[in-house]
Design an enzyme around this catalytic site. Structure first.
Site, PDB file in Angstrom:
ATOM      1  N   ARG A  85      13.744  58.617  63.279  1.00  0.00           N
ATOM      2  CA  ARG A  85      12.849  59.677  62.867  1.00  0.00           C
ATOM      3  C   ARG A  85      13.426  60.514  61.738  1.00  0.00           C
ATOM      4  NH1 ARG A  85       9.425  60.657  67.749  1.00  0.00           N
ATOM      5  NH2 ARG A  85       8.440  62.667  67.549  1.00  0.00           N
ATOM      6  N   ARG A 123      -5.041  64.740  74.826  1.00  0.00           N
ATOM      7  CA  ARG A 123      -4.247  63.691  75.491  1.00  0.00           C
ATOM      8  C   ARG A 123      -3.857  64.100  76.912  1.00  0.00           C
ATOM      9  NH1 ARG A 123       0.816  61.692  72.402  1.00  0.00           N
ATOM     10  NH2 ARG A 123       1.170  63.920  72.157  1.00  0.00           N
ATOM     11  N   ARG A 156       1.097  67.490  78.041  1.00  0.00           N
ATOM     12  CA  ARG A 156       2.467  67.820  77.655  1.00  0.00           C
ATOM     13  C   ARG A 156       2.538  69.252  77.137  1.00  0.00           C
ATOM     14  NH1 ARG A 156       3.972  62.771  73.826  1.00  0.00           N
ATOM     15  NH2 ARG A 156       4.856  64.490  72.609  1.00  0.00           N
ATOM     16  N   ARG A 167       5.253  70.449  65.051  1.00  0.00           N
ATOM     17  CA  ARG A 167       5.645  69.029  65.081  1.00  0.00           C
ATOM     18  C   ARG A 167       5.162  68.312  63.834  1.00  0.00           C
ATOM     19  NH1 ARG A 167       3.082  67.331  70.508  1.00  0.00           N
ATOM     20  NH2 ARG A 167       3.540  65.227  69.778  1.00  0.00           N
TER      21      ARG A 167
HETATM   22  P1  AP5 Z   1      -0.473  58.482  71.315  1.00  0.00           P
HETATM   23  O1  AP5 Z   1      -0.486  57.001  71.389  1.00  0.00           O
HETATM   24  O2  AP5 Z   1       0.087  59.228  72.486  1.00  0.00           O
HETATM   25  O3  AP5 Z   1       0.199  58.966  69.940  1.00  0.00           O
HETATM   26  P2  AP5 Z   1       1.697  58.913  69.459  1.00  0.00           P
HETATM   27  O4  AP5 Z   1       1.705  58.429  68.060  1.00  0.00           O
HETATM   28  O5  AP5 Z   1       2.564  58.176  70.442  1.00  0.00           O
HETATM   29  O6  AP5 Z   1       1.980  60.477  69.456  1.00  0.00           O
HETATM   30  P3  AP5 Z   1       3.102  61.387  70.106  1.00  0.00           P
HETATM   31  O7  AP5 Z   1       2.543  62.789  70.029  1.00  0.00           O
HETATM   32  O8  AP5 Z   1       3.562  60.933  71.464  1.00  0.00           O
HETATM   33  O9  AP5 Z   1       4.225  61.200  69.098  1.00  0.00           O
HETATM   34  P4  AP5 Z   1       5.372  62.099  68.837  1.00  0.00           P
HETATM   35  O10 AP5 Z   1       6.097  61.237  67.907  1.00  0.00           O
HETATM   36  O11 AP5 Z   1       5.115  63.472  68.373  1.00  0.00           O
HETATM   37  O12 AP5 Z   1       5.982  62.407  70.296  1.00  0.00           O
HETATM   38  P5  AP5 Z   1       7.262  61.851  71.036  1.00  0.00           P
HETATM   39  O13 AP5 Z   1       6.945  61.773  72.471  1.00  0.00           O
HETATM   40  O14 AP5 Z   1       7.802  60.653  70.340  1.00  0.00           O
HETATM   41  O15 AP5 Z   1      -1.990  58.956  71.028  1.00  0.00           O
HETATM   42  C1  AP5 Z   1      -2.308  60.340  70.970  1.00  0.00           C
HETATM   43  C2  AP5 Z   1      -3.671  60.568  71.637  1.00  0.00           C
HETATM   44  O16 AP5 Z   1      -4.682  59.931  70.835  1.00  0.00           O
HETATM   45  C3  AP5 Z   1      -3.794  59.953  73.039  1.00  0.00           C
HETATM   46  O17 AP5 Z   1      -4.581  60.805  73.819  1.00  0.00           O
HETATM   47  C4  AP5 Z   1      -4.518  58.610  72.805  1.00  0.00           C
HETATM   48  O18 AP5 Z   1      -5.323  58.240  73.912  1.00  0.00           O
HETATM   49  C5  AP5 Z   1      -5.372  58.925  71.581  1.00  0.00           C
HETATM   50  N1  AP5 Z   1      -5.499  57.807  70.659  1.00  0.00           N
HETATM   51  C6  AP5 Z   1      -4.557  56.877  70.334  1.00  0.00           C
HETATM   52  N2  AP5 Z   1      -5.039  56.008  69.427  1.00  0.00           N
HETATM   53  C7  AP5 Z   1      -6.330  56.413  69.163  1.00  0.00           C
HETATM   54  C8  AP5 Z   1      -7.348  55.910  68.316  1.00  0.00           C
HETATM   55  N3  AP5 Z   1      -7.150  54.837  67.538  1.00  0.00           N
HETATM   56  N4  AP5 Z   1      -8.548  56.564  68.303  1.00  0.00           N
HETATM   57  C9  AP5 Z   1      -8.750  57.681  69.079  1.00  0.00           C
HETATM   58  N5  AP5 Z   1      -7.806  58.188  69.924  1.00  0.00           N
HETATM   59  C10 AP5 Z   1      -6.618  57.559  69.959  1.00  0.00           C
HETATM   60  O19 AP5 Z   1       8.315  63.029  70.758  1.00  0.00           O
HETATM   61  C11 AP5 Z   1       8.212  64.276  71.416  1.00  0.00           C
HETATM   62  C12 AP5 Z   1       9.410  65.146  71.041  1.00  0.00           C
HETATM   63  O20 AP5 Z   1      10.639  64.514  71.474  1.00  0.00           O
HETATM   64  C13 AP5 Z   1       9.612  65.410  69.538  1.00  0.00           C
HETATM   65  O21 AP5 Z   1       8.824  66.483  69.086  1.00  0.00           O
HETATM   66  C14 AP5 Z   1      11.116  65.695  69.497  1.00  0.00           C
HETATM   67  O22 AP5 Z   1      11.407  67.006  69.923  1.00  0.00           O
HETATM   68  C15 AP5 Z   1      11.680  64.714  70.514  1.00  0.00           C
HETATM   69  N6  AP5 Z   1      12.057  63.414  69.920  1.00  0.00           N
HETATM   70  C16 AP5 Z   1      11.520  62.194  70.238  1.00  0.00           C
HETATM   71  N7  AP5 Z   1      12.118  61.231  69.505  1.00  0.00           N
HETATM   72  C17 AP5 Z   1      13.016  61.848  68.705  1.00  0.00           C
HETATM   73  C18 AP5 Z   1      13.914  61.373  67.718  1.00  0.00           C
HETATM   74  N8  AP5 Z   1      14.008  60.065  67.400  1.00  0.00           N
HETATM   75  N9  AP5 Z   1      14.690  62.281  67.082  1.00  0.00           N
HETATM   76  C19 AP5 Z   1      14.636  63.600  67.383  1.00  0.00           C
HETATM   77  N10 AP5 Z   1      13.802  64.106  68.309  1.00  0.00           N
HETATM   78  C20 AP5 Z   1      12.994  63.241  68.973  1.00  0.00           C
END
Ligand code: AP5
Length: 219
Positions: A85, A123, A156, A167
């Site tokens: 990331r 979500r 969440r 974010r």
């Molecule tokens: P979903 O599939 O959940 O989307 P996503 O891309 O996975 O989004 P996230 O919000 O989970 O990503 P993120 O990167 O911010 O969070 P993460 O958990 O990695 O879809 C979203 C919604 O839309 C759902 O309701 C779904 O049903 C719907 N949807 C999906 N596709 C659709 C479509 N085509 N049409 C309509 N609806 C649709 O990270 C969380 C936190 O963890 C970060 O903020 C950070 O603090 C930390 N973190 C995680 N990884 C790292 C890293 N590598 N480095 C540093 N910090 C990190």
């Protein structure tokens, strides 16, 4: 194959990773899900990560890199969802792959930012499995209950609208530059992630001819 899913919060990375896991036998490694588990279990890593996550900021690179290295001990047929990331994470990951003699393909989710807040704030997810639903676009059969294991669905804390804005800013500043990095350093494909969930899945499969044999057909 090692797939790296890259795209902004709400682009659909987790949704598509779960579908490819079921249909093609990949293993999803979601750094967000792993960090949330650490947070729930109040491990030292989870306690340290919590303040960053609650504020919508990225967790420091050194913590995340150490965490992922353990997960990647067996790195065949995995989907990295949410890692790398930052450029330092991408460089650490490239070094790890080089040591193992492996390559990755980046799947870049192209999406119009206007849909993201609506997707994220609607979500609902299963904290045990990471499976996600959406109250309008992909609702469970019974509101608040996971179709698969009957577990409760929750929203969440970092999906509150004010944290989502932070974010998205973090994404623009620290993660979007990775698109150029991957276009220069590795194999990559762009996928239009604006369509319905099944359309996005079809687009990914079309762009990845080597995705592998299907073990469970599309419903
Ligand atoms: P979903 O599939 O959940 O989307 P996503 O891309 O996975 O989004 P996230 O919000 O989970 O990503 P993120 O990167 O911010 O969070 P993460 O958990 O990695 O879809 C979203 C919604 O839309 C759902 O309701 C779904 O049903 C719907 N949807 C999906 N596709 C659709 C479509 N085509 N049409 C309509 N609806 C649709 O990270 C969380 C936190 O963890 C970060 O903020 C950070 O603090 C930390 N973190 C995680 N990884 C790292 C890293 N590598 N480095 C540093 N910090 C990190």
């Amino acid at each position: 194959m090692i797939l790296v899913f890259l795209g902004p919060p709400g682009a659909g990375k987790g949704t598509q990773a779960k579908i490819l896991e079921e249909r093609f036998g990949y293993r999803q490694i979601s750094t967000g899900d792993i960090l949330r588990r650490h947070r729930t279990e109040k491990t030292p890593l989870g306690v340290e990560a919590q303040s960053y996550m609650d504020a919508g900021k990225l967790v420091p690179d050194d913590l995340v890199i150490r965490m992922v290295e353990g997960e990647l001990a067996h790195a065949e047929n995995v989907i990295l969802d949410g890692f790398p990331r930052t450029i330092p994470q991408a460089e650490a990951f490239a070094a790890l792959l080089a040591r193992k003699g492996l390559k990755s393909v980046a799947v870049i989710f192209d999406v119009d930012p206007v849909v993201l807040v609506d997707r994220i704030t609607g979500r609902w997810s299963n904290p045990r499995t990471g499976r996600v639903y959406h109250e309008k676009y992909n609702p469970p059969k019974v509101a608040g209950i996971d179709d698969e294991d009957g577990g409760p669905l929750v929203q969440r804390p970092d999906d509150a609208a004010d944290v989502v804005i932070k974010r998205l800013q973090e994404y623009e500043e620290k993660t979007a530059p990775l698109i150029g990095y991957y276009e220069t350093h590795t194999d990559f494909v762009h996928v239009n992630a604006l369509g319905e969930i099944a359309e996005v899945t079809r687009a990914i499969i079309e762009k990845l001819p080597d995705v592998g044999p299907e073990i469970v057909s599309a419903p």
